[in-house]
Write a protein that holds these residues in place. Sequence first.
Motif, PDB file in Angstrom:
ATOM      1  N   TYR A  42      79.563  54.386  15.868  1.00 55.60           N
ATOM      2  CA  TYR A  42      79.079  55.759  15.665  1.00 55.60           C
ATOM      3  C   TYR A  42      78.192  55.868  14.429  1.00 55.60           C
ATOM      4  N   SER A  43      78.612  55.243  13.334  1.00 51.00           N
ATOM      5  CA  SER A  43      77.843  55.364  12.086  1.00 51.00           C
ATOM      6  C   SER A  43      76.433  54.788  12.252  1.00 51.00           C
ATOM      7  N   ILE A  44      76.306  53.713  13.026  1.00 51.87           N
ATOM      8  CA  ILE A  44      74.995  53.099  13.266  1.00 51.87           C
ATOM      9  C   ILE A  44      74.169  53.957  14.213  1.00 51.87           C
ATOM     10  N   ILE A  45      74.791  54.402  15.311  1.00 47.82           N
ATOM     11  CA  ILE A  45      74.077  55.169  16.334  1.00 47.82           C
ATOM     12  C   ILE A  45      73.623  56.518  15.795  1.00 47.82           C
ATOM     13  N   GLN A  46      74.451  57.137  14.991  1.00 41.01           N
ATOM     14  CA  GLN A  46      74.083  58.428  14.397  1.00 41.01           C
ATOM     15  C   GLN A  46      72.827  58.296  13.550  1.00 41.01           C
ATOM     16  N   MET A  47      72.765  57.237  12.740  1.00 41.18           N
ATOM     17  CA  MET A  47      71.578  57.007  11.911  1.00 41.18           C
ATOM     18  C   MET A  47      70.372  56.658  12.780  1.00 41.18           C
ATOM     19  N   ALA A  48      70.601  55.879  13.836  1.00 44.99           N
ATOM     20  CA  ALA A  48      69.499  55.513  14.744  1.00 44.99           C
ATOM     21  C   ALA A  48      68.926  56.752  15.429  1.00 44.99           C
ATOM     22  N   ASN A  49      69.768  57.701  15.760  1.00 45.18           N
ATOM     23  CA  ASN A  49      69.292  58.952  16.358  1.00 45.18           C
ATOM     24  C   ASN A  49      68.466  59.761  15.370  1.00 45.18           C
ATOM     25  N   MET A  50      68.847  59.703  14.112  1.00 41.19           N
ATOM     26  CA  MET A  50      68.113  60.441  13.076  1.00 41.19           C
ATOM     27  C   MET A  50      66.728  59.860  12.846  1.00 41.19           C
ATOM     28  N   TYR A  51      66.633  58.526  12.898  1.00 44.68           N
ATOM     29  CA  TYR A  51      65.386  57.864  12.513  1.00 44.68           C
ATOM     30  C   TYR A  51      64.645  57.208  13.684  1.00 44.68           C
ATOM     31  N   GLY A  52      65.161  57.375  14.882  1.00 38.27           N
ATOM     32  CA  GLY A  52      64.474  56.802  16.040  1.00 38.27           C
ATOM     33  C   GLY A  52      64.637  55.312  16.187  1.00 38.27           C
ATOM     34  N   GLY A  53      65.715  54.776  15.669  1.00 34.94           N
ATOM     35  CA  GLY A  53      65.975  53.347  15.772  1.00 34.94           C
ATOM     36  C   GLY A  53      66.717  52.836  14.552  1.00 34.94           C
ATOM     37  N   CYS A  54      66.963  51.535  14.536  1.00 36.41           N
ATOM     38  CA  CYS A  54      67.680  50.928  13.411  1.00 36.41           C
ATOM     39  C   CYS A  54      67.300  49.459  13.304  1.00 36.41           C
ATOM     40  N   PRO A  55      67.630  48.810  12.181  1.00 32.48           N
ATOM     41  CA  PRO A  55      67.328  47.378  12.041  1.00 32.48           C
ATOM     42  C   PRO A  55      68.032  46.556  13.125  1.00 32.48           C
ATOM     43  N   ASP A  56      67.441  45.408  13.446  1.00 36.80           N
ATOM     44  CA  ASP A  56      67.989  44.555  14.503  1.00 36.80           C
ATOM     45  C   ASP A  56      69.439  44.167  14.234  1.00 36.80           C
ATOM     46  N   SER A  57      69.768  43.915  12.962  1.00 38.64           N
ATOM     47  CA  SER A  57      71.134  43.501  12.631  1.00 38.64           C
ATOM     48  C   SER A  57      72.129  44.621  12.926  1.00 38.64           C
ATOM     49  N   ASP A  58      71.749  45.867  12.623  1.00 37.59           N
ATOM     50  CA  ASP A  58      72.609  47.012  12.922  1.00 37.59           C
ATOM     51  C   ASP A  58      72.738  47.228  14.430  1.00 37.59           C
ATOM     52  N   GLU A  59      71.614  47.056  15.116  1.00 39.00           N
ATOM     53  CA  GLU A  59      71.628  47.216  16.579  1.00 39.00           C
ATOM     54  C   GLU A  59      72.594  46.222  17.212  1.00 39.00           C
ATOM     55  N   GLU A  60      72.529  44.988  16.741  1.00 39.95           N
ATOM     56  CA  GLU A  60      73.421  43.956  17.264  1.00 39.95           C
ATOM     57  C   GLU A  60      74.879  44.296  16.977  1.00 39.95           C
ATOM     58  N   ASP A  61      75.147  44.798  15.774  1.00 41.91           N
ATOM     59  CA  ASP A  61      76.518  45.169  15.406  1.00 41.91           C
ATOM     60  C   ASP A  61      77.042  46.294  16.299  1.00 41.91           C
ATOM     61  N   ALA A  62      76.193  47.297  16.549  1.00 39.74           N
ATOM     62  CA  ALA A  62      76.609  48.425  17.387  1.00 39.74           C
ATOM     63  C   ALA A  62      76.919  47.965  18.811  1.00 39.74           C
ATOM     64  N   TYR A  63      76.056  47.112  19.361  1.00 39.56           N
ATOM     65  CA  TYR A  63      76.299  46.608  20.709  1.00 39.56           C
ATOM     66  C   TYR A  63      77.565  45.753  20.768  1.00 39.56           C
ATOM     67  N   ASP A  64      77.808  44.970  19.718  1.00 35.23           N
ATOM     68  CA  ASP A  64      79.020  44.146  19.667  1.00 35.23           C
ATOM     69  C   ASP A  64      80.265  45.029  19.681  1.00 35.23           C
ATOM     70  N   GLU A  65      80.238  46.091  18.875  1.00 32.24           N
ATOM     71  CA  GLU A  65      81.390  46.998  18.805  1.00 32.24           C
ATOM     72  C   GLU A  65      81.612  47.704  20.144  1.00 32.24           C
ATOM     73  N   MET A  66      80.533  48.158  20.781  1.00 31.15           N
ATOM     74  CA  MET A  66      80.682  48.839  22.076  1.00 31.15           C
ATOM     75  C   MET A  66      81.125  47.873  23.174  1.00 31.15           C
ATOM     76  N   SER A  67      80.724  46.624  23.060  1.00 33.70           N
ATOM     77  CA  SER A  67      81.171  45.612  24.022  1.00 33.70           C
ATOM     78  C   SER A  67      82.682  45.400  23.903  1.00 33.70           C
ATOM     79  N   ILE A  68      83.183  45.404  22.686  1.00 36.89           N
ATOM     80  CA  ILE A  68      84.635  45.292  22.470  1.00 36.89           C
ATOM     81  C   ILE A  68      85.343  46.510  23.049  1.00 36.89           C
ATOM     82  N   MET A  69      84.758  47.694  22.845  1.00 33.69           N
ATOM     83  CA  MET A  69      85.324  48.919  23.420  1.00 33.69           C
ATOM     84  C   MET A  69      85.409  48.821  24.940  1.00 33.69           C
TER      85      MET A  69
END
Length: 214
Positions: free
Chosen positions: A65-92
């Motif tokens: 959530y913390s990564i996605i919320q910031m990505a929504n604010m700025y229209g994206g995020c660094p690749d490392s954050d994107e990978e972390d968010a996808y990893d967390e959602m994959s675990i979910m």
Amino acid sequence: MDATTLKKLIGNLDKKELIKIIGIIANSSDVAEQKLLDYCHKYAVEENKNIIFEKQLKQHWKKSYSIIQMANMYGGCPDSDEEDAYDEMSIMEDLIEKNHDISWLVRKEVLDELLEQIAEDNSGFTDYMVDLTVKLCYSKEEKQYLADFLSVNGSSYYKEFASRIYREIGEDQKYLASRKAQLNYGSDYLDLASYYKKNGNSELALQTILEGLN
């Protein structure tokens, strides 16, 4: 800290005091809480595993959530954050698929925050989040809850997706209202025509196909 030192420090504490210390440590950081959950997941008795699954689901979503919320604010995020968010959602995703006893109360809490971010639709994660929301909804009522949200707040694609959910769960009136509001492509007309044909109205099915050709 080694086991000998730990034994000297807390070896004589009773259960209540140990629980208090564990709580303080677990609440000190997300990493500490995750370590505790992972340990409990590995060694907990069967009757407590559902509690652990629910806590893990919320914990992994909190990180995403913390990564996605910031990505929504700025229209994206660094690749490392994107990978972390996808990893967390994959675990979910894995947690949801392995345990169908997670309560609707917990799933709805996560679902509502996912839908909040989906409505923003500026993060680059929307498609994956929608896939996750589908897996969070088990019953007809839960799927309708999701469709009701998407039909109002989703993009045109996801409004069309909502109509498919309505049809799948047998909400005919909602399906018809949603589908008729989203007749943008030939495939949309064909979907509506197939519905009419399946329900014994060949005349309306043909009329719908002809309208789609105009």
